[in-house]
Design an enzyme around this catalytic site. Sequence first.
Site, short mmCIF file in Angstrom:
data_model
loop_
_atom_site.label_atom_id
_atom_site.label_comp_id
_atom_site.label_asym_id
_atom_site.label_seq_id
_atom_site.Cartn_x
_atom_site.Cartn_y
_atom_site.Cartn_z
N LYS A 60 3.68 4.21 0.85
CA LYS A 60 3.47 4.84 -0.36
C LYS A 60 3.14 6.09 0.98
O LYS A 60 3.06 6.32 1.04
CB LYS A 60 1.89 4.41 -0.70
CG LYS A 60 1.17 5.38 -2.32
CD LYS A 60 1.80 5.48 -3.21
CE LYS A 60 1.51 5.28 -4.29
NZ LYS A 60 1.61 3.97 -5.74
N1 GLU Z 1 3.90 5.15 -8.36
C1 GLU Z 1 3.91 4.17 -9.27
C2 GLU Z 1 2.94 2.94 -8.71
O1 GLU Z 1 2.02 2.93 -7.93
C3 GLU Z 1 5.71 4.59 -9.39
C4 GLU Z 1 6.66 3.42 -8.09
C5 GLU Z 1 7.56 3.55 -7.90
O2 GLU Z 1 7.80 3.66 -8.71
O3 GLU Z 1 8.27 3.04 -6.62
O4 GLU Z 1 3.38 2.20 -9.22
#
Ligand code: GLU
Length: 430
Positions: free
Chosen positions: A120
């Site tokens: 993240k």
């Molecule tokens: N931000 C989204 C999540 O928390 C998508 C992450 C992604 O598609 O890599 O799942």
Amino acid sequence: MAILELEEAKIPMTLERETNPWEAQAARFDLAAKKLNLDQGIWKVLRYPAREIIVHIPIAMDDGTIEVFTGYRVQHSIARGPAKGGIRYSPDVSLDEVRALASWMTWKCAVVNIPFGGAKGGVICDPKKMSQGELERMTRRYTAELIEFIGPEKDVPAPDMGTNEQTMAWIMDTYSMHMRQTVTSVVTGKPVNIGGSRGRREATGRGIAVVCDQALKALGMMVEGCRVIVQGFGNVGSNAAKILFDKGYTVIGITEFDGALENKDGLDIGALLLHRQKAGTINGFSGGKAVDKDELITWPCEILIPAATENVITSKNAARLQCKILCEGANGPTTIVADDILEAKGVFVIPDILANAGGVTTSYFEWVQDRMGYFWTEAEVNQRLERIMVDSFEDVVSYAKSHNVNNRIAAYMLAIDRVAYTTKQRGIYA
Ligand code: GLU
């Protein structure tokens, strides 16, 4: 003393601890790892992120001054494939939050069994107060600072709160300029004309609707008369509400950061979206009545969908919830203390790492399509997404039954077991 022992020292549960996302993640991880009888060494490997990067990003602001923003990228695990996860722009971003979100990505990808690890990113900023030019410069510099750590086979970012398709286009372009060739598969959630996948924008909401359908089936309930309250009307909440509305659910309440609406006969979500597009807010919509946003989530309903941020359901309000099903569209909306309260009340929880996995699942499809240069129709994407969500729901719910644990711990156990297996199989490189 090993870091694990330090963290295990019992510290009293204050509201500050209860709402720390890293502690929330770690507490569920410990519980599930204990139930799994996880090997102590693997426990230590998986409990903490593999890599944490902090960057300070200088930006020329529109008024000629220079501002420095702090950004993070945390890669929790690459055991099952490249690290994967969104980038968040928000004033509330902290290293602990990004750590938690990175770990949740590892577990989420493992629950739906896609070949990614977890990561993240986040930048402490207020995107609502920045111009497009400032956001573009910040995004490009943040990407440049991370250039050797991201890549289609290393770490693949995506949108999260405060970022969108345009942000992903800038990241893709910046990365491509450094590589001297167009590399679409470095990020997902891009616009469709530059390597994005059809259906990605709606995917998290669509996945939520699929697991809601499955929960109704599992509990012997009907779509007809099924009352839904959605907290948050951003990309996740608005798409979930619209898809559920189209399926015949009765969406009786929507809450946003600046207000809330109710209509016991059901809000017309299509009309509400049009209103929001024109007015810039859900407030003032003629098809619903304005109500207190903190109270609305405690109203009687069949399904409550928190679809905004962490710590919405805590020790302060969990006892007052009147939903039968809690479907977590956001990451970490429920605290560990609230978990126990909801379990005692018999609420059927569809945990975040399952409920909102539709987004990353379609990100996986986007990455696959970019790498082969062949793009699927929206119907193909949605069909594949539905199959994965239905199977994963079934996996988690039957694991919970067979191991006599709640759905959340079952999802963690399933995920940790899969990641631990790969970690052992690969061995510890030295
Ligand atoms: N931000 C989204 C999540 O928390 C998508 C992450 C992604 O598609 O890599 O799942």
